[in-house]
Motif scaffolding. Structure first.
Motif, PDB file in Angstrom:
ATOM      1  N   GLU A   1     -11.418   0.081   4.502  1.00  0.00           N
ATOM      2  CA  GLU A   1     -11.517   0.896   5.347  1.00  0.00           C
ATOM      3  C   GLU A   1     -10.153   1.529   5.078  1.00  0.00           C
ATOM      4  O   GLU A   1     -10.193   2.918   5.784  1.00  0.00           O
ATOM      5  CB  GLU A   1     -11.585   0.324   6.724  1.00  0.00           C
ATOM      6  CG  GLU A   1     -13.642  -0.027   6.557  1.00  0.00           C
ATOM      7  CD  GLU A   1     -13.645  -1.157   7.901  1.00  0.00           C
ATOM      8  OE1 GLU A   1     -12.871  -0.431   9.132  1.00  0.00           O
ATOM      9  OE2 GLU A   1     -14.623  -1.899   8.331  1.00  0.00           O
ATOM     10  N   HIS A   2      -9.136   1.275   5.590  1.00  0.00           N
ATOM     11  CA  HIS A   2      -7.954   1.870   5.463  1.00  0.00           C
ATOM     12  C   HIS A   2      -7.495   3.198   4.384  1.00  0.00           C
ATOM     13  O   HIS A   2      -7.227   3.812   4.556  1.00  0.00           O
ATOM     14  CB  HIS A   2      -7.095   1.073   6.333  1.00  0.00           C
ATOM     15  CG  HIS A   2      -5.731   1.973   5.766  1.00  0.00           C
ATOM     16  ND1 HIS A   2      -5.350   2.705   6.611  1.00  0.00           N
ATOM     17  CD2 HIS A   2      -4.844   1.621   4.876  1.00  0.00           C
ATOM     18  CE1 HIS A   2      -3.705   2.771   6.132  1.00  0.00           C
ATOM     19  NE2 HIS A   2      -3.910   3.052   5.347  1.00  0.00           N
ATOM     20  N   GLN A   3      -7.760   2.355   3.120  1.00  0.00           N
ATOM     21  CA  GLN A   3      -7.448   3.186   1.552  1.00  0.00           C
ATOM     22  C   GLN A   3      -8.754   3.967   1.506  1.00  0.00           C
ATOM     23  O   GLN A   3      -8.485   5.392   1.092  1.00  0.00           O
ATOM     24  CB  GLN A   3      -8.161   2.211   1.018  1.00  0.00           C
ATOM     25  CG  GLN A   3      -6.843   0.688   0.609  1.00  0.00           C
ATOM     26  CD  GLN A   3      -7.595  -0.253  -0.573  1.00  0.00           C
ATOM     27  OE1 GLN A   3      -8.580  -0.474  -0.882  1.00  0.00           O
ATOM     28  NE2 GLN A   3      -6.259  -0.123  -1.133  1.00  0.00           N
TER      29      GLN A   3
ATOM     30  N   ILE B   1      -8.632   6.363   4.111  1.00  0.00           N
ATOM     31  CA  ILE B   1      -7.707   7.058   4.467  1.00  0.00           C
ATOM     32  C   ILE B   1      -7.386   8.631   3.745  1.00  0.00           C
ATOM     33  O   ILE B   1      -7.317   9.527   3.445  1.00  0.00           O
ATOM     34  CB  ILE B   1      -7.130   7.102   5.549  1.00  0.00           C
ATOM     35  CG1 ILE B   1      -8.072   5.973   6.595  1.00  0.00           C
ATOM     36  CG2 ILE B   1      -6.214   7.988   6.468  1.00  0.00           C
ATOM     37  CD1 ILE B   1      -7.055   5.307   7.476  1.00  0.00           C
ATOM     38  N   HIS B   2      -7.162   7.084   2.221  1.00  0.00           N
ATOM     39  CA  HIS B   2      -5.993   8.609   1.247  1.00  0.00           C
ATOM     40  C   HIS B   2      -6.907   9.366   0.180  1.00  0.00           C
ATOM     41  O   HIS B   2      -6.738   9.889  -0.201  1.00  0.00           O
ATOM     42  CB  HIS B   2      -5.048   7.480   0.568  1.00  0.00           C
ATOM     43  CG  HIS B   2      -4.282   6.761   1.237  1.00  0.00           C
ATOM     44  ND1 HIS B   2      -3.379   7.287   1.806  1.00  0.00           N
ATOM     45  CD2 HIS B   2      -4.057   4.793   1.906  1.00  0.00           C
ATOM     46  CE1 HIS B   2      -2.494   6.051   2.709  1.00  0.00           C
ATOM     47  NE2 HIS B   2      -3.111   5.233   2.690  1.00  0.00           N
ATOM     48  N   SER B   3      -7.938   8.236   0.437  1.00  0.00           N
ATOM     49  CA  SER B   3      -9.358   9.189   0.013  1.00  0.00           C
ATOM     50  C   SER B   3      -9.785  10.102   0.227  1.00  0.00           C
ATOM     51  O   SER B   3     -10.181  10.664  -0.795  1.00  0.00           O
ATOM     52  CB  SER B   3     -10.500   7.346  -0.964  1.00  0.00           C
ATOM     53  OG  SER B   3     -10.850   7.478   0.290  1.00  0.00           O
TER      54      SER B   3
ATOM     55  N   MET C   1       1.285  -1.146  -0.110  1.00  0.00           N
ATOM     56  CA  MET C   1       0.040   0.336  -0.064  1.00  0.00           C
ATOM     57  C   MET C   1       0.547   1.134  -0.504  1.00  0.00           C
ATOM     58  O   MET C   1       2.024   1.352   0.396  1.00  0.00           O
ATOM     59  CB  MET C   1      -0.868  -0.067   1.276  1.00  0.00           C
ATOM     60  CG  MET C   1      -1.605  -1.099   1.090  1.00  0.00           C
ATOM     61  SD  MET C   1      -2.645  -1.270  -0.089  1.00  0.00           S
ATOM     62  CE  MET C   1      -3.580   0.300  -0.619  1.00  0.00           C
ATOM     63  N   GLU C   2       0.525   2.167   0.122  1.00  0.00           N
ATOM     64  CA  GLU C   2       0.933   3.508  -0.647  1.00  0.00           C
ATOM     65  C   GLU C   2       1.701   4.011   0.480  1.00  0.00           C
ATOM     66  O   GLU C   2       2.477   4.273   1.141  1.00  0.00           O
ATOM     67  CB  GLU C   2       0.068   4.442  -1.175  1.00  0.00           C
ATOM     68  CG  GLU C   2      -0.974   4.725  -0.160  1.00  0.00           C
ATOM     69  CD  GLU C   2      -2.095   4.569  -1.091  1.00  0.00           C
ATOM     70  OE1 GLU C   2      -3.389   5.134  -1.139  1.00  0.00           O
ATOM     71  OE2 GLU C   2      -2.682   3.191  -1.369  1.00  0.00           O
ATOM     72  N   CYS C   3       1.423   3.506   1.732  1.00  0.00           N
ATOM     73  CA  CYS C   3       1.425   3.690   3.316  1.00  0.00           C
ATOM     74  C   CYS C   3       2.339   2.727   3.569  1.00  0.00           C
ATOM     75  O   CYS C   3       2.713   2.714   5.177  1.00  0.00           O
ATOM     76  CB  CYS C   3       0.800   4.607   3.963  1.00  0.00           C
ATOM     77  SG  CYS C   3      -0.467   3.100   4.989  1.00  0.00           S
ATOM     78  N   GLY C   4       2.312   2.203   3.114  1.00  0.00           N
ATOM     79  CA  GLY C   4       3.386   0.810   3.481  1.00  0.00           C
ATOM     80  C   GLY C   4       2.829  -0.597   4.593  1.00  0.00           C
ATOM     81  O   GLY C   4       2.874  -0.962   5.269  1.00  0.00           O
TER      82      GLY C   4
HETATM   83 ZN   LIG Z   1      -2.216   3.476   3.443  1.00  0.00          ZN
END
Ligand SMILES: [Zn+2]
Ligand SMILES: [Zn+2]
Length: 56
Positions: free
Chosen positions: A15-17, A19-21, A1-4
């Motif tokens: 659900e975490h994704q 956050i980026h959106s 993922m983009e944040c690792g």
């Molecule tokens: Zn992330």
């Protein structure tokens, strides 16, 4: 993922994704339109109110 970060469950990852959106409450009740930040809150909302909705 983009944040690792890594997640054991696909739902947690999804659900975490959000956050980026930038979407803070991505889960909306299709019965009444109420919005929730996490899927578990949506299910908790639906279970007592929308007893006819099937959650699988
Ligand atoms: Zn992330
Ligand atoms: Zn609802």
């Amino acid at each position: 993922m983009e944040c690792g970060k890594t997640f054991s469950r696909p739902t947690t990852l999804k659900e975490h994704q959000y956050i980026h959106s930038g979407e803070k409450k991505p889960f909306s009740c299709d019965q009444c339109g109420s919005r929730f930040s996490i899927s578990s809150s949506l299910k908790t909302h639906q279970s007592p109110i929308h007893v006819t909705s099937v959650i699988r």
